[in-house]
Scaffold this active site. Structure first.
Site, PDB file in Angstrom:
ATOM      1  NE  ARG A  10      -3.592   0.942   0.361  1.00 59.35           N
ATOM      2  CZ  ARG A  10      -4.654   1.243   1.085  1.00 59.35           C
ATOM      3  NH1 ARG A  10      -5.316   0.283   1.704  1.00 59.35           N
ATOM      4  NH2 ARG A  10      -5.073   2.488   1.192  1.00 59.35           N
ATOM      5  NE  ARG A 283      -3.249  -5.610  11.179  1.00 55.93           N
ATOM      6  CZ  ARG A 283      -3.263  -6.917  10.977  1.00 55.93           C
ATOM      7  NH1 ARG A 283      -4.363  -7.521  10.518  1.00 55.93           N
ATOM      8  NH2 ARG A 283      -2.192  -7.652  11.198  1.00 55.93           N
ATOM      9  CE  LYS A 288      -1.843  -7.933  15.274  1.00 52.94           C
ATOM     10  NZ  LYS A 288      -0.522  -7.321  15.374  1.00 52.94           N
ATOM     11  CG  LEU A 386       4.801  -1.118  15.519  1.00 55.18           C
ATOM     12  CD1 LEU A 386       4.548  -0.281  14.275  1.00 55.18           C
ATOM     13  CD2 LEU A 386       6.269  -0.994  15.936  1.00 55.18           C
ATOM     14  CB  VAL A 387      -0.321  -1.835  20.218  1.00 58.03           C
ATOM     15  CG1 VAL A 387      -1.191  -1.466  21.392  1.00 58.03           C
ATOM     16  CG2 VAL A 387      -1.068  -1.621  18.907  1.00 58.03           C
ATOM     17  CD  GLU A 390       1.509   2.768  18.243  1.00 58.02           C
ATOM     18  OE1 GLU A 390       1.895   2.655  17.086  1.00 58.02           O
ATOM     19  OE2 GLU A 390       0.310   2.588  18.582  1.00 58.02           O
ATOM     20  CG  ASP A 508      40.407 -27.794  -6.713  1.00 55.42           C
ATOM     21  OD1 ASP A 508      40.664 -28.943  -6.345  1.00 55.42           O
ATOM     22  OD2 ASP A 508      39.352 -27.198  -6.427  1.00 55.42           O
ATOM     23  CE1 TYR A 509      37.338 -32.918 -12.959  1.00 55.02           C
ATOM     24  CE2 TYR A 509      36.274 -33.816 -11.012  1.00 55.02           C
ATOM     25  CZ  TYR A 509      36.341 -33.672 -12.386  1.00 55.02           C
ATOM     26  OH  TYR A 509      35.410 -34.268 -13.179  1.00 55.02           O
TER      27      TYR A 509
HETATM   28  C1  GDG Z   1       2.511  -5.545  11.226  1.00 55.67           C
HETATM   29  C2  GDG Z   1       2.998  -6.731  12.037  1.00 55.67           C
HETATM   30  C3  GDG Z   1       4.617  -5.229  13.179  1.00 55.67           C
HETATM   31  C4  GDG Z   1      -4.443   0.299  15.693  1.00 55.67           C
HETATM   32  N1  GDG Z   1      -5.723   0.640  15.872  1.00 55.67           N
HETATM   33  C5  GDG Z   1      -5.871   1.915  15.494  1.00 55.67           C
HETATM   34  C6  GDG Z   1      -4.637   2.381  15.092  1.00 55.67           C
HETATM   35  N2  GDG Z   1      -3.755   1.368  15.225  1.00 55.67           N
HETATM   36  C7  GDG Z   1      -2.330   1.424  14.908  1.00 55.67           C
HETATM   37  C8  GDG Z   1      -1.481   1.266  16.146  1.00 55.67           C
HETATM   38  C9  GDG Z   1      -0.188   0.691  15.564  1.00 55.67           C
HETATM   39  C10 GDG Z   1      -0.677  -0.071  14.358  1.00 55.67           C
HETATM   40  O1  GDG Z   1      -1.996   0.327  14.081  1.00 55.67           O
HETATM   41  C11 GDG Z   1      -0.666  -1.578  14.609  1.00 55.67           C
HETATM   42  O2  GDG Z   1       0.637  -2.032  14.558  1.00 55.67           O
HETATM   43  P1  GDG Z   1       1.113  -3.436  15.120  1.00 55.67           P
HETATM   44  O3  GDG Z   1       2.591  -3.479  15.096  1.00 55.67           O
HETATM   45  O4  GDG Z   1       0.592  -3.609  16.495  1.00 55.67           O
HETATM   46  O5  GDG Z   1       0.457  -4.571  14.224  1.00 55.67           O
HETATM   47  P2  GDG Z   1       0.150  -4.898  12.632  1.00 55.67           P
HETATM   48  O6  GDG Z   1      -0.834  -3.991  12.054  1.00 55.67           O
HETATM   49  O7  GDG Z   1      -0.235  -6.334  12.621  1.00 55.67           O
HETATM   50  O8  GDG Z   1       1.545  -4.718  11.867  1.00 55.67           O
HETATM   51  C12 GDG Z   1       3.517  -6.259  13.375  1.00 55.67           C
HETATM   52  C13 GDG Z   1       4.179  -4.148  12.223  1.00 55.67           C
HETATM   53  O9  GDG Z   1       3.674  -4.686  11.017  1.00 55.67           O
HETATM   54  C14 GDG Z   1       5.332  -3.211  11.897  1.00 55.67           C
HETATM   55  O10 GDG Z   1       6.391  -3.862  11.327  1.00 55.67           O
HETATM   56  O11 GDG Z   1       4.898  -4.647  14.427  1.00 55.67           O
HETATM   57  O12 GDG Z   1       4.003  -7.353  14.110  1.00 55.67           O
HETATM   58  O13 GDG Z   1       1.954  -7.691  12.221  1.00 55.67           O
HETATM   59  O14 GDG Z   1       0.673   1.720  15.153  1.00 55.67           O
HETATM   60  O15 GDG Z   1      -1.313   2.502  16.749  1.00 55.67           O
HETATM   61  N3  GDG Z   1      -4.455   3.641  14.681  1.00 55.67           N
HETATM   62  C15 GDG Z   1      -5.531   4.468  14.659  1.00 55.67           C
HETATM   63  N4  GDG Z   1      -6.761   4.043  15.008  1.00 55.67           N
HETATM   64  C16 GDG Z   1      -6.981   2.797  15.426  1.00 55.67           C
HETATM   65  O16 GDG Z   1      -8.114   2.438  15.735  1.00 55.67           O
HETATM   66  N5  GDG Z   1      -5.368   5.728  14.276  1.00 55.67           N
END
Ligand code: GDG
Length: 736
Positions: A10, A283, A288, A386-387, A390, A508-509
């Site tokens: 994307r 997600r 998860k 990443l959650v 964060e 060498d062979y």
């Molecule tokens: C893949 C890999 C790896 C979530 N809900 C809302 C929202 N989010 C944002 C979070 C976070 C992101 O989405 C989710 O990131 P994750 O890392 O937790 O998971 P994946 O989407 O599965 O990502 C994962 C990542 O790639 C990076 O390499 O860490 O393991 O599976 O940033 O904040 N953001 C908003 N509203 C929401 O309702 N605005």
């Protein structure tokens, strides 16, 4: 000037077509922010899918879309519905995603998906080739585009290509179930640098490359015939300041300015002081562990009923891939679970679970992070997560407890969190209790470390580290000292060859004139090789020696009637111009009786290995064993042999997947110098691929032209890529 080209499924831009026309807004996702330092101005281009299928895009809007994307330095790869079905919802999300997250039971192996995946990857590769120039640096992202690196490499052999996988790379045992496993590995190996979040994923990948493709791996380098690929881990960070500052701003808001969600959580805190809020955000994805988490919550409330009405779990599940059947089922399962538990446990004043199935605006996400005392993240498998990072970044006063699954990549860097196994309900119930009761000072002590680390290793540092590592590769960091055999070097050496009156060649062979075979007896010379050797052998002024570790019987069978000069068994035997083999060195063999049983015990314990008995040496071959196991056994054998030998008469040679025990006074270097001392030569050439050839490279005079086959550390002056290049090189000696 070279550009940076980023490729992901994307684009980091949201396009919307409405009656008012077209809008293009940058997306706020982790990757988009992370790449900010890499993707800026006119110096970079991001290639990807726009989010609108061809069917959803009015033809007349296409130029406008392209313009809008170009304003964000983006270019689109158009995809239609069928392609999205097969490539994205199909192979990416019904094959690779479940397989790489260890959900074999959800993994579908559909030829149709695979074919579309290939053709869409080709589309991406074509877009890269069309829109980029030779010296651009290409960075491909994630599991949807694993074939792209090789597809670009085929057309542009000198391109600089990096690949980063955002999801786990599974263990070899899982990966090898994929019917197209070799193709996927080959696709990735088109890159110069392959990055993963953690060392575990890296080591799984290296293991698959060794076992499935038989490639040579040394530390984190993979050796191909003509390239060395670097594999490394780069744990992805977050935009720490963005989350931290947003949290500060959220605290600063007064009553009226607060979001509805915040107001609701404030009300809750006022009406039920002392209750704890637990948040989980993901997600809606089976990886998860959301359903398990809800079950574990019920388990906790039953195990520790004193917490009923005292804690509340807020679940934010963001809709995802709802076209894929497994996700539909999961949605239903979670709806039902939440309904049942709330139905059974709610009281007039309390609902145990607040469940949101939607995506919330960024501000609300921050509100959730800042208002909840505990974040509880229980992926069954997660590349990074990443959650977790964060949540910690938003804890302005440094309080808050993070409970995190050991199965998330982020757990490796977040040791101060409470780490749990998501399958262990007992442990999770106890950990929830610990988290609820944890004194503030302890919470803060843990979070100080976490915050400092996240601030330092943020997403910008992550992106820069990857890019720097890729650029270092582009600038040809010296991995070995020899020079690559080039057309200019070849011209120069042919000139020396032509003017020389007496030339001496040592060839060498195995691994040099012919490739390796599982069965060494099958590596017989082919017609082309005989012709080449015949021509060199007959050439006026040239003395050719085949010099090998092989036994004399095999070489006699293959070459004696050809009358080539031969030195075999590393220098024990010599045959000139068709005469029978004679001893070149006096060697002892009494030691062989003692060593044979040791080697036999290793053969018994290492399936696939075997002993080759030569007249004056013993070789233990382990090419056909499991590569990791074979290497381990070889190290073990080396230790055993060295302690047994204990004197200088015999020595152990570590060749290419072979360990050879032989008398110390015999080696190719000694044999070659003896030949050299017999006559005056004005051109000396030696070529070989393994460790035993290094004796020649070391001992021949410095004027000799020494050539290593393959990209390994060497004392030779030059290196060539592989057998076919060796043959070309030797052919050039015949055209004088
Ligand atoms: C893949 C890999 C790896 C979530 N809900 C809302 C929202 N989010 C944002 C979070 C976070 C992101 O989405 C989710 O990131 P994750 O890392 O937790 O998971 P994946 O989407 O599965 O990502 C994962 C990542 O790639 C990076 O390499 O860490 O393991 O599976 O940033 O904040 N953001 C908003 N509203 C929401 O309702 N605005």
């Amino acid at each position: 000037m070279s550009k940076t080209i980023i490729i992901s499924n994307r684009l980091p831009v949201q396009l919307q077509i409405s009656e008012g026309g077209l809008t293009a807004k940058p997306s706020v996702g982790g990757l988009a922010t992370g790449m900010k330092s890499v993707h800026h101005g006119g110096e970079s281009l991001w290639i990807g899918w726009s989010g609108l299928t061809e069917e959803d895009t009015p033809v007349e809007l296409i130029p406008e879309i392209d313009r809008a994307l170009a304003a964000h330095s983006c270019a689109q790869v158009p995809l239609n519905n069928t392609e999205m079905e097969g490539f994205y919802f199909g192979f990416s999300n019904r094959t690779i995603w479940p397989l790489f997250h260890y959900f074999l039971e959800y993994t579908e192996f559909e030829l149709e998906f695979w074919n579309i995946y290939k053709s869409v990857n080709q589309k991406f590769a074509d877009a890269i080739l069309e829109k980029t120039k030779d010296h651009d640096i290409i960075w491909v992202h994630d599991y949807q585009l694993m074939l792209v690196p090789q597809m670009v490499r085929e057309k542009r052999p000198d391109a600089t290509i990096g690949f980063f996988l955002h999801i786990p790379f599974p263990s070899y045992e899982i990966f090898r179930t994929l019917p197209w496993r070799e193709e996927v590995l080959q696709g990735l190996l088109g890159a110069d640098l392959i990055g993963f979040h953690t060392y575990d994923y890296e080591r799984h990948f290296l293991s698959s490359a060794r076992r499935l493709l038989g490639l040579e791996v040394s530390f984190n380098d993979i050796y191909l015939q003509n390239r060395v690929i670097k594999v490394d881990s780069f744990p992805m960070g977050i935009d720490y300041e963005k989350f931290h500052n947003a949290a500060k701003a959220s605290y600063a808001l007064t009553g009226k300015e607060r979001t509805d969600l915040q107001k609701k959580m404030d009300d809750h805190k006022i009406s039920a002081p002392g209750t704890k809020l637990i948040v989980s955000i993901d997600r809606l994805d089976y990886s998860k562990g959301i359903a398990k988490r809800i079950n574990a919550f019920e388990y906790f409330l039953n195990k520790y009923p004193e917490y009923k009405e005292k804690v509340r779990l807020i679940i934010l599940a963001v809709p995802s891939r709802s076209n894929v059947p497994q996700y539909k089922l999961l949605k239903r399962e979670i709806d039902e679970l939440v309904g049942r538990i709330n139905g059974e446990l709610s009281t007039v004043n309390w609902t145990p679970i607040w469940y949101f199935y939607r995506s919330l605006p960024f501000e609300s996400l921050i509100d959730l992070y800042t208002s909840c005392d505990i974040a509880w993240l229980t992926p069954l498998r997660d590349g990074m997560n990443l959650v977790a990072k964060e949540y910690i970044a938003t804890r302005i006063d440094k309080t808050g407890v993070l409970i995190l699954s050991e199965m998330a990549g982020s757990a490796y860097e977040m040791n101060e969190a409470l780490l749990i196994n998501p399958n262990n309900f007992e442990q999770q119930a106890d950990t929830l209790k610990t988290a609820i009761e944890m004194p503030k000072e302890q919470q803060m002590a843990r979070n100080i470390f976490l915050q400092n680390r996240l601030r330092r290793y943020n997403v910008e540092v992550w992106a820069n580290e990857f890019m720097n590592s890729l650029k270092a590769k582009q600038n040809g960091e010296a991995t070995f000292v020899s020079q690559k055999w080039s057309p200019a070097i070849q011209d120069n050496i042919i000139n020396q060859y032509k003017t020389a009156k007496k030339r001496l060649l040592f060839l060498d062979y195995d691994g040099t004139l012919v490739g390796f075979h599982k069965d060494p007896q099958k590596a017989a010379p082919d017609k082309e090789l005989y012709n080449l050797l015949d021509t060199l052998h007959r050439q006026k002024g040239t003395t050719l020696f085949l010099i090998s570790g092989r036994d004399k019987e095999t070489f006699a069978k293959w070459f004696l009637n050809k009358k080539y000069n031969m030195i075999v068994e590393h220098g024990v035997w010599i045959s000139r111009k068709g005469e029978t083999f004679k001893l070149l060195e006096k060697v002892k063999k009494e030691w062989m009786e003692k060593i044979t049983p040791v080697l036999e015990s290793f053969v018994d314990r290492t399936p696939g290995s075997f002993i080759e008995e030569k007249n004056y040496s013993l070789a233990w071959h382990y090419r056909n064993t499991d590569p990791d196991f074979g290497e381990k056994r070889a190290t073990e054998l080396n230790t055993v042999l060295t302690s047994l030998i204990g004197n200088d008469d015999i020595s152990v040679l570590n060749g290419n997947k072979v360990m050879e025990v032989k008398s110390s006074n015999v080696n190719k270097g000694r044999a070659a110098t003896r030949m050299l001392s017999e006559k005056e030569y004005d051109f000396v050439f030696s070529i070989g691929d393994d460790w035993t050839d290094e004796f020649m490279f070391q001992e021949l005079p410095s004027s000799a032209v020494t050539v290593k086959v393959g990209l390994k550390k060497t004392q030779a002056k030059y290196h060539v890529e592989g057998v076919s290049r060796v043959r070309e090189l030797l052919k050039s000696f015949t055209n004088i």
